[in-house]
Design an enzyme around this catalytic site. Structure first.
Site, PDB file in Angstrom:
ATOM      1  N   ALA A  74       1.042  -0.699  -0.144  1.00 34.27           N
ATOM      2  CA  ALA A  74      -0.237  -0.301   0.260  1.00 34.27           C
ATOM      3  C   ALA A  74       1.555   0.752  -0.110  1.00 34.27           C
ATOM      4  CB  ALA A  74      -0.400  -0.238   1.365  1.00 34.27           C
ATOM      5  N   GLY A 120      -0.048  -5.432   0.512  1.00 35.42           N
ATOM      6  CA  GLY A 120      -1.311  -5.157  -0.608  1.00 35.42           C
ATOM      7  C   GLY A 120      -1.164  -6.036  -1.739  1.00 35.42           C
ATOM      8  N   GLU A 123      -1.973  -9.239  -0.298  1.00 38.25           N
ATOM      9  CA  GLU A 123      -3.256  -9.498  -0.448  1.00 38.25           C
ATOM     10  C   GLU A 123      -4.821  -9.731  -1.536  1.00 38.25           C
ATOM     11  OE1 GLU A 123      -4.140  -7.595   3.818  1.00 38.25           O
ATOM     12  OE2 GLU A 123      -3.477  -6.301   2.684  1.00 38.25           O
ATOM     13  N   GLU A 145       2.985  -6.361   7.254  1.00 39.52           N
ATOM     14  CA  GLU A 145       2.681  -5.324   7.775  1.00 39.52           C
ATOM     15  C   GLU A 145       3.059  -4.734   9.015  1.00 39.52           C
ATOM     16  OE1 GLU A 145       1.151  -6.713   5.347  1.00 39.52           O
ATOM     17  OE2 GLU A 145       0.104  -6.199   3.939  1.00 39.52           O
TER      18      GLU A 145
END
Lengths: 723, 432
Positions: A74, A120, A123, A145
């Protein structure tokens, strides 16, 4: 290849259609890596809308347009905009929504991964119907993260365990580790490995087969077999064992300072115990909670600080660094050999010199040990290992130094000796070679006095063990030229280090602040505190080891020498404590000699308990005095912080950022506190001043508040200042 | 009249380096020929600071090949400090393999194809491939092609105990079945070389090599070898050289190849040895452009061969006069002579052959080469004492000759090497 190309105007995404398969390529403009920021996500969802509505489309392939990067995660900037837990939760929810959308697409999506697939990005891949990756050293997958103080917030805590199993998922999420292509395949994280040249073709083929039902969606398939696995992951009781073990492991490693890994466990658990919907909800809630913790703020700050540092060439104006293809190292001891092993690991030819073949042997052995460890851990192949070993040539004379680009001097910490080897070396090395001393205390200017080319001389202060400690402190003098500086900085980055540039002075930045910290610990010993209580207090504060353990590690004789240098330079306030002097006088040198403040199995061996007999040497003898934990912590930490501030005001440090990064990555300052200057901001400069003044009244001349801190307090840098 | 390289492409030997030579099964036994070769070339590059981009090729000699890495020269060329685009190949001419590598490389320079090459050789006689018998090899291949586990088991089950007896390579001539030692024995008898003479020559080899080790002349070309992975052993000298040997000790040894009438013993033969050696060759012009002062030039060379069943190791006698003629010189002009000592009987036979009219006529010359002044011969000993890693010796002798020629201020040097297969090599060096 494409039959019809729908004209698509987008900044980051492009679309190419191949017989009903929509191939979407992400290439965020003006960035070297792809990150998922709100603009990109918006473009992406709009594109998905179009694709889903188009009946001619049957499936989607998602690829990256960056040469060796899929999606790096991200956009971290978003984190800094989160002001409340509910805002964080909302951010997570929106990420989850995108991933859910992908999972439910009418047109199944295939992730075609080449390069780093992190956070991300992973994910997103997990939400896809199928994952193909390239069999390439740059391809790696991770959910890092927790290293930023949060948890995966776009469904990772729910989808990853379902894909690779509970234990694999916990391992990945709690450590943030990179998983390489082959391992990812064997654990089921990806479904196929292909050569990079056929990635797109195979992905398109698989997309087609998904659309017409020839192959099944991934993730709904094989769980790993095996009785252990079934017992541990297939039953609630077994899973409880796994969760508890994971929890215990986290608490042990983090001493309770990092809440994010524990939150991650909770999120994963919620999915198992309460069902998928609750799992996603818990993930979002916990993400929000973590995103506003102090820990997260500091870790994000450090992330930005080190990222900015990567772009900093060390002089602030554009100067091209010179190539460094071959280095010479003087001194094959611990540091010299350590530097050699890291340099060889990055493809540099190394000439390693010491006084006799026995010393050279030890150095080569040390290099071999470091590289062998990497071979055993499968970080390098056998061929890479053999190549790296062959890059290091040992010598007892200056043969092979006539073409070095950079020379690192890592001989014994003695000015006369360093000047002598400098003079000798300058006779042999090329005129434009850089001369760098690895000294930890001796001002570079003094060493350079012996040089015919002082503008080529600077300090490159590495930390031990060199292959593990991420910091390089480059020390420049008034005469060091810009090109020399940028070359040293560039080379440090090539070795994988965070490089800070400081100006010359006794102890530079790291040694000086560490010495203040360790001195104060010594003073506490003088007052009679118990060694283990003192060390425990600072470990509880967040340091990886306590100051007395560290003293033994560094070497009491070395510490005493450093103390002498700093006493002469800065006066009484940095005077070494009596305890250290007495221990050294009694012949204790620390771990390398098998005897220090602690007991060791053997010289250089494992640490056992406190050596009770050492107390007889110390001022209070067998009498132990109890000092409150908070005071022990504060005195040591503030000694360090205060000294750091002095370094800033004297111009040794160029910025607070450098001071924070230097302390965290070089001398163990707790990362979750961000660094000494961040600590001042968090606690409040005026609170720091107040505490310093209290200690100053008790322990003058120590703890006199540095002017820089006083100025910070006056400027109103109080508690809760925006970060 | 010298002709080699006189087209403006003289070949300069710019530098040479070798590992210590260690008896097989001792300090260097854990290293493969490939590792030995790579190590010596890496160190040669470190010391001479030759840029990788300058190197046009690598040629290496090795006698007992590794089945897994048969092209040892290419593995050397793939050292990480060198660019990946350096062509390389490996040659085999028995004990003259490194010489072959050097003359091949030199030819490329004279032809104008290349300017800088690395040439040398490596051998690990501690690591000889052990072969399966042919029957067992066939069984294994058939088993690997079997379509099912059952079929595989059935194939393997046909193995008999005698099939498992491995074939250990013997250093014997394929055409005659004679080992080299047996050939040396035969030559001793044919040429009337006495036991006494052979032992004296062996003693000489050790004494001179020991002196050269002591005063540093011989060890100047040796790199200290730090033996991985523990690096507890640092080899700095050839460990076969005996400082303490004497005639009595040599005389006490029993002949190995003929129990009854033999004169060749372990003491007056060269030992099985591990080691590697390499030189850097440059065109004269390129050497000057890069700032390297040559050690010596290759003035001429020649190869010769005779029937292995006749006198296996006598061919240097046929090669030497050709090399001298190609150099436009005679033995009188030669200041220093290096002869490979496979066996004392062989060297002494070669020396006799140099003085023989019969051998001269066989070589096509009316006059014999002449009597070699012993004070100019193998002045720091030879292979008997120093050791003989088959594929590396040729390069060792080349660098020893070049270095010592320069030390003595001599002008011309002659080297000869005998090789299994009935072959011989000779080369003339000219000091720079």
């Amino acid at each position: 290849m494409s039959i019809a190309t729908i004209p698509y105007a987008s900044r980051a995404l492009s679309l190419d259609v191949d017989n009903g398969i929509a191939v979407v390529t992400l290439d965020v403009p003006d960035e070297s890596v792809n990150t998922l920021g709100p603009a990109v996500v918006e473009e992406f969802t709009a594109l998905l809308d179009r694709i889903e509505r188009d009946s001619a489309m049957s499936a989607v392939v998602f690829m990256s347009g960056k040469p060796e990067n899929f999606i790096a995660g991200a956009d971290i900037q978003q984190f800094t905009a989160i002001n409340s837990a509910s805002e964080g939760e909302a951010l997570s929810r929106s990420g989850q929504a995108v991933m859910d959308r992908i999972e439910r697409l009418r047109t199944p999506m295939v992730a075609a991964i080449h390069g780093a697939c992190l956070g991300g990005g992973l994910e997103m891949a997990l939400a896809c119907a199928y994952r193909i990756a390239t069999d390439h050293p740059k391809t790696m997958l991770a959910l890092p993260e927790v290293t930023l103080g949060v948890i995966p917030g776009a469904g990772g805590t729910q989808r990853l365990p379902r894909t690779v199993g509970l234990r694999n998922a916990l391992d990945m999420i709690l450590t943030g580790k990179n998983v390489r292509a082959k391992k990812a395949l064997s654990m089921g994280l990806i479904d196929e490995l292909v050569h990079p040249a056929i990635l797109r073709d195979v992905a398109v083929d698989r997309a087609r087969k998904l659309a017409d039902g020839t192959i099944a969606r991934a993730g709904r398939k094989r769980r790993s077999r095996g009785i252990t696995n079934l017992a541990l992951e297939g039953t609630p009781m077994g899973r409880r064992v796994v969760f508890n073990k994971a929890r215990d492991g986290v608490v042990e490693k983090t001493h309770g300072h990092y809440p994010a890994p524990l939150a991650a466990i909770e999120a994963v658990r919620a999915g198992y115990d309460q069902g998928s919907e609750r799992g996603f909800a818990e993930e979002a809630r916990l993400f929000g909670e973590m995103s506003v913790t102090e820990v997260c703020r500091q870790l994000v700050y450090l992330f930005f600080a080190t990222t900015a540092l990567k772009k900093d060439n060390g002089v602030g104006v554009p100067v091209d660094p010179l190539p460094v293809d071959k280095i010479g190292i003087l001194g094959a001891g611990f540091m010299g050999a350590g530097i050699a092993s890291v340099a060889a690991g990055r493809g540099t030819v190394v000439r390693l010199k010491d006084a006799d073949t026995a010393r050279v042997s030890h150095g080569l052995r040390a290099v071999n040990d470091v590289l062998r460890e990497q071979l055993v851990k499968k970080r390098i192949t056998r061929r890479e290992f053999e190549d790296e070993i062959s890059l290091v040539g040992g010598t007892v004379d200056y043969s092979g130094f006539q073409n070095v680009d950079l020379l690192v001097e890592a001989v014994f910490e003695d000015l006369a000796l360093k000047q002598q080897v400098l003079r000798e070396a300058e006779e042999v090395i090329p005129g434009d070679a850089i001369y760098a001393s690895n000294t930890s205390t001796i001002p570079i200017t003094r060493i350079a006095e012996a040089s015919k080319r002082p503008e080529q001389v600077l300090g490159m202060h590495f930390f031990s063990p060199v292959h593990r400690m991420p910091l390089l402190e480059v020390i420049v003098t008034a005469t060091t030229t810009a090109v020399v500086t940028v070359t040293a900085v560039a080379y440090g980055k090539k070795l994988g280090k965070h490089v800070i540039v400081v100006n010359d002075g006794p102890g530079f930045y790291t040694t000086r602040t560490l010495a203040a910290f360790m001195n104060e610990a010594g003073h506490l010993l003088d007052e009679g505190v118990a060694i283990d209580a003192l060390d425990k207090a600072l470990v509880d504060f967040g340091f990886p080891v306590g100051p007395i353990t560290l003293m033994d590690e560094v070497g009491l004789d070395v510490g005493a020498k450093v103390g002498q240098v700093l006493l002469e330079a800065f006066g009484e306030r940095l005077s070494p404590a009596a305890s250290l002097a007495r221990a050294v006088a009694a012949g204790r040198v620390g771990r390398k000699g098998g005897k220090g403040f602690y007991l060791y199995d053997s010289p250089g061996g494992k640490k056992r308990g406190v050596d009770e007999s050492v107390y007889e040497l110390l001022p209070t003898g067998s009498n132990r005095v109890e000092v409150p934990v908070a005071e022990m912590q504060q005195r040591c930490v503030l000694a360090m912080v205060n000294e750091a501030a002095r370094c800033l005001e004297e111009g040794i440090l160029r910025s607070e950022r450098d001071g924070d990064v230097g302390a965290v990555f070089g001398i163990g300052f707790p990362p979750f506190r961000g660094g000494p200057f961040r600590y001042v901001k968090t606690v409040g400069a005026n609170n720091i001043i107040r505490q310093l003044e209290l200690y100053h009244s008790r322990f003058a001349p120590r703890f006199e508040p540095a002017r820089a801190l006083v100025e910070m307090a006056e400027k109103g840098r109080g508690h809760g200042e925006p970060v | 009249m010298a002709t080699y390289g006189t087209n403006g492409r003289r070949v300069a030997i710019v530098a040479g380096l070798r590992t210590p030579f260690a008896r097989a099964g001792t300090d260097l036994s854990s290293l493969t020929a490939q590792e030995l070769g790579r190590t010596v070339v890496a160190e040669l590059l470190q010391r001479t600071a030759v840029e990788g981009e300058e190197i046009d090729g690598v040629v290496f000699g090795t006698v007992v090949p590794s089945v897994l890495a048969p092209n040892i020269a290419r593995e050397v060329a793939l050292l990480p400090m060198l660019p990946k685009g350096i062509p390389a190949y490996t040659v085999s001419r028995a004990c003259a393999s490194a010489n072959q590598a050097i003359t091949d490389a030199a030819d490329q320079i004279v032809l104008g194809h290349s300017n800088v090459l690395i040439a040398g050789g490596a051998e690990s006689l501690s690591n000889i491939p052990i072969l399966h018998s042919r029957r067992f090899s066939e069984t294994l291949v058939r088993a690997s092609k079997a379509k099912s586990a059952g079929a595989r088991v059935k194939t393997l089950a046909r193995t008999r105990p005698r099939d498992l007896v491995p074939i250990t390579p013997a250093i014997a001539e394929p055409s005659t079945g004679e080992t080299m030692g047996e050939s040396a024995e035969k030559m001793a008898k044919l040429n009337h070389i006495s036991r006494e003479e052979q032992d004296q020559f062996a003693l000489r080899s050790h004494r001179l090599a020991a002196a050269g080790t002591q005063d540093g002349r011989l060890t100047a070309e040796i790199m200290p070898f730090y033996v991985p992975p523990k690096y507890e052993i640092v080899e700095t000298r050839d460990n076969g050289i005996r400082t303490d040997t004497n005639l009595e000790a040599l005389q006490a040894l029993k002949p190995v190849f003929d129990r009854r009438y033999g004169t060749v013993t372990a003491g007056n033969s060269s030992p099985l040895t591990d080691g590697a050696a390499a030189v850097i060759l440059m065109s004269d012009e390129r050497a000057a452009a890069l700032g390297y002062k040559p050690l010596a030039y290759i003035r001429s060379y020649a190869y010769a061969a005779l029937d292995p069943g006749e006198q296996l190791l006598q061919a240097p006698v046929l090669a030497a006069p050709v090399a001298l003629r190609r150099a436009g010189l005679s033995l009188r002009d030669i200041d220093l002579v290096e002869m490979h000592e496979a066996f004392a009987a062989q060297v002494l036979s070669n020396l006799e052959g140099f003085e023989s009219r019969k051998w001269a006529e066989r070589a096509g010359f009316s006059h014999p080469v002449g009597e070699v002044d012993r004070s100019r011969l193998n002045v720091m000993g030879g292979s008997i004492a120093i050791g003989h890693p088959f594929g590396a010796t040729g390069a060792r002798i080349t660098m020893t000759l070049a270095h010592e020629l320069r030390r003595r201020g001599g002008q011309f040097g002659l080297m000869t090497v005998c090789a299994a297969g009935g072959m011989g090599f000779a080369m003339v060096l000219e000091a720079a």
